[in-house]
Motif scaffolding. Structure first.
Motif, short mmCIF file in Angstrom:
data_model
loop_
_atom_site.label_atom_id
_atom_site.label_comp_id
_atom_site.label_asym_id
_atom_site.label_seq_id
_atom_site.Cartn_x
_atom_site.Cartn_y
_atom_site.Cartn_z
N ASN A 183 -55.65 -28.40 -3.26
CA ASN A 183 -54.29 -28.01 -3.62
C ASN A 183 -54.36 -26.72 -4.45
N PRO A 184 -54.43 -25.55 -3.78
CA PRO A 184 -54.56 -24.28 -4.50
C PRO A 184 -53.45 -24.01 -5.51
N ARG A 185 -52.23 -24.43 -5.18
CA ARG A 185 -51.10 -24.19 -6.10
C ARG A 185 -51.30 -24.97 -7.41
N LEU A 186 -51.75 -26.20 -7.31
CA LEU A 186 -52.03 -26.99 -8.50
C LEU A 186 -53.20 -26.40 -9.28
N GLU A 187 -54.25 -25.99 -8.57
CA GLU A 187 -55.41 -25.38 -9.23
C GLU A 187 -55.01 -24.10 -9.96
N TYR A 188 -54.15 -23.32 -9.32
CA TYR A 188 -53.63 -22.09 -9.93
C TYR A 188 -52.87 -22.40 -11.21
N ALA A 189 -51.98 -23.41 -11.16
CA ALA A 189 -51.19 -23.77 -12.34
C ALA A 189 -52.09 -24.16 -13.51
N LYS A 190 -53.09 -24.99 -13.24
CA LYS A 190 -54.00 -25.44 -14.31
C LYS A 190 -54.81 -24.28 -14.88
N CYS A 200 -25.30 -2.10 -19.45
CA CYS A 200 -25.23 -3.54 -19.19
C CYS A 200 -24.55 -4.27 -20.34
N TYR A 201 -24.05 -5.46 -20.04
CA TYR A 201 -23.35 -6.27 -21.05
C TYR A 201 -23.91 -7.68 -20.94
N ILE A 202 -24.71 -8.08 -21.93
CA ILE A 202 -25.36 -9.38 -21.93
C ILE A 202 -24.67 -10.25 -22.97
N ARG A 203 -23.99 -11.29 -22.51
CA ARG A 203 -23.10 -12.06 -23.37
C ARG A 203 -23.83 -13.10 -24.23
N GLU A 204 -23.06 -13.75 -25.10
CA GLU A 204 -23.59 -14.63 -26.13
C GLU A 204 -24.42 -15.79 -25.56
N ASN A 205 -25.56 -16.04 -26.23
CA ASN A 205 -26.40 -17.23 -25.97
C ASN A 205 -26.93 -17.31 -24.54
N SER A 206 -27.02 -16.18 -23.87
CA SER A 206 -27.67 -16.17 -22.57
C SER A 206 -29.18 -16.13 -22.76
N VAL A 207 -29.91 -16.54 -21.72
CA VAL A 207 -31.38 -16.53 -21.76
C VAL A 207 -31.87 -15.73 -20.56
N ILE A 208 -32.55 -14.63 -20.83
CA ILE A 208 -33.07 -13.76 -19.78
C ILE A 208 -34.59 -13.86 -19.79
N GLY A 209 -35.17 -14.32 -18.68
CA GLY A 209 -36.62 -14.37 -18.59
C GLY A 209 -37.26 -15.64 -19.09
N GLY A 210 -36.47 -16.70 -19.27
CA GLY A 210 -37.07 -17.98 -19.60
C GLY A 210 -37.85 -18.52 -18.41
N GLU A 211 -38.81 -19.39 -18.66
CA GLU A 211 -39.65 -19.90 -17.58
C GLU A 211 -38.83 -20.73 -16.60
N GLY A 212 -39.05 -20.48 -15.32
CA GLY A 212 -38.40 -21.26 -14.28
C GLY A 212 -39.00 -22.65 -14.17
N PHE A 213 -38.41 -23.47 -13.31
CA PHE A 213 -38.83 -24.86 -13.14
C PHE A 213 -39.70 -24.97 -11.91
N GLY A 214 -40.99 -24.73 -12.10
CA GLY A 214 -41.96 -24.88 -11.02
C GLY A 214 -42.97 -25.93 -11.41
N ILE A 215 -43.00 -27.03 -10.69
CA ILE A 215 -43.83 -28.17 -11.05
C ILE A 215 -44.72 -28.54 -9.87
N GLU A 216 -45.98 -28.85 -10.14
CA GLU A 216 -46.90 -29.34 -9.12
C GLU A 216 -47.42 -30.70 -9.55
N THR A 217 -47.61 -31.61 -8.59
CA THR A 217 -48.02 -32.99 -8.88
C THR A 217 -49.38 -33.25 -8.26
N ASP A 218 -50.28 -33.90 -9.04
CA ASP A 218 -51.60 -34.22 -8.49
C ASP A 218 -51.58 -35.57 -7.77
N ILE A 219 -52.72 -36.00 -7.26
CA ILE A 219 -52.77 -37.22 -6.45
C ILE A 219 -52.50 -38.48 -7.27
N ASP A 220 -52.60 -38.37 -8.59
CA ASP A 220 -52.33 -39.51 -9.46
C ASP A 220 -50.88 -39.54 -9.94
N GLY A 221 -50.07 -38.57 -9.48
CA GLY A 221 -48.67 -38.53 -9.89
C GLY A 221 -48.42 -37.79 -11.18
#
Length: 318
Positions: free
Chosen positions: A81-88, A159-180
């Motif tokens: 699982n190269p994607r999981l290996e990359y994440a780790k 540009c106009y960046i309004r109150e309490n916005s988040v620019i560049g926060g980490e996205g939701f990318g998750i990988e699961t191993d064989i043990d869950g």
């Protein structure tokens, strides 16, 4: 993306002694980066020919003769699982090089900023803003109070960046191993915002995983919108409140959403497309069309229509 960190490959394998400084994709590989290839496709392997001093994670099932032209000048790691290996591995590298906890913040006029901040002219940054490392903000841009701008973000002019916005926060990318067990994939690609762009209050524009999330000129984003990692919004796109855009989606020029539009990840939306209120977009859309969902209806009617639909489909099948 290069120059995110500096890491000696001897920490991975003592038989190697060169530095990598960032990450890159299999479709756009770069020297001295960490790369993973999740598919056994000749196209990807051919692109790696000529790449030097990279750490490349490949499927263990790839035939050894296919990599003869790349293994002599790179560190090759085989994985089921190269994607999981990359994440780790990337998480380990970022932790050891201080990417997560080695940041210094400085105070200026009520806001905090990190290393290598580049500011244009006539910029307004209100108090209680936090800006990370390697950020560039263009002329005449306004950043409202409570905004968080993370590492590796470029914001253009006017540009106009309004109150309490988040620019560049980490996205939701998750990988699961064989043990869950689940592992977060670090997102360090950053965000690039063009000129004359607005980002609404309480809106998130997530960092790209490896390459940038891109918001082009004259895009206007309303409040309470989620723009996931690696999204590309072309010029003049309008995104209305409550819209959720899945990762790696591309929306063409001058297209627009209505409240509560939901767009599945990985889609290509054409130019001049109108996505109506509460539209659930699950497939690619061509240019110049209007899509929407039906209005709310009683449960009884919905069941009745489903029954009629089933009967019609059965008759067509006959």
């Amino acid at each position: 993306m290069n120059n995110i960190f500096k890491y000696n490959t001897s920490n991975i394998d003592k038989n190697y002694n060169f530095f990598i400084s960032g990450v890159s994709t299999a479709l756009n590989p770069l020297d001295n980066t960490l790369i993973f290839v999740n598919k056994d496709k000749d196209e990807y392997l051919e692109r790696l020919v000529g790449i030097e001093k990279a750490v490349i994670i490949l499927l263990f099932s790839i035939e050894k003769e296919k990599i003869s032209k790349i293994e002599s000048s790179n560190l090759i790691i085989f994985s089921k699982n190269p994607r999981l290996e990359y994440a780790k591995l990337l998480y380990k590298i970022l932790k050891e090089t201080g990417y997560y906890n080695g940041q210094n913040y400085y105070l200026r006029d009520g806001y905090y900023y990190g290393e290598n901040l580049k500011l244009g002219k006539n910029i307004i940054i209100e108090p209680f803003v936090r800006i990370g490392n390697n950020v560039e903000i263009g002329d005449n841009t306004i950043i409202k109070s409570g905004t968080i701008i993370n590492n590796n973000v470029k914001i253009g002019r006017n540009c106009y960046i309004r109150e309490n916005s988040v620019i560049g926060g980490e996205g939701f990318g998750i990988e699961t191993d064989i043990d869950g067990k689940t592992y977060r994939i670090p997102h360090i690609g950053g965000v690039e915002i063009g000129n004359n762009v607005e980002v609404g209050a309480l809106t998130t524009v997530c960092s790209g995983t490896i390459e940038k999330t891109i918001v082009k000129d004259y895009v206007k984003i309303d409040d309470h919108v989620h723009v996931a990692h690696n999204v590309i919004l072309e010029e003049g796109v309008l995104i209305v409140a409550g819209t959720v855009i899945g990762g790696s989606t591309k929306i063409g020029k001058n297209s627009r959403t209505a409240p509560n539009t939901a767009i599945r990840n990985g889609l290509k939306i054409g130019s001049n497309v109108v996505m109506g209120m509460s539209a659930r977009v699950n497939e690619n859309l061509p240019d110049n069309i209007i899509v929407t969902n039906e209005k709310a209806d009683t449960l009884e009617n919905i069941k009745k229509y489903l029954k009629y639909k089933k009967q019609i489909i059965e008759k067509l099948g006959d």
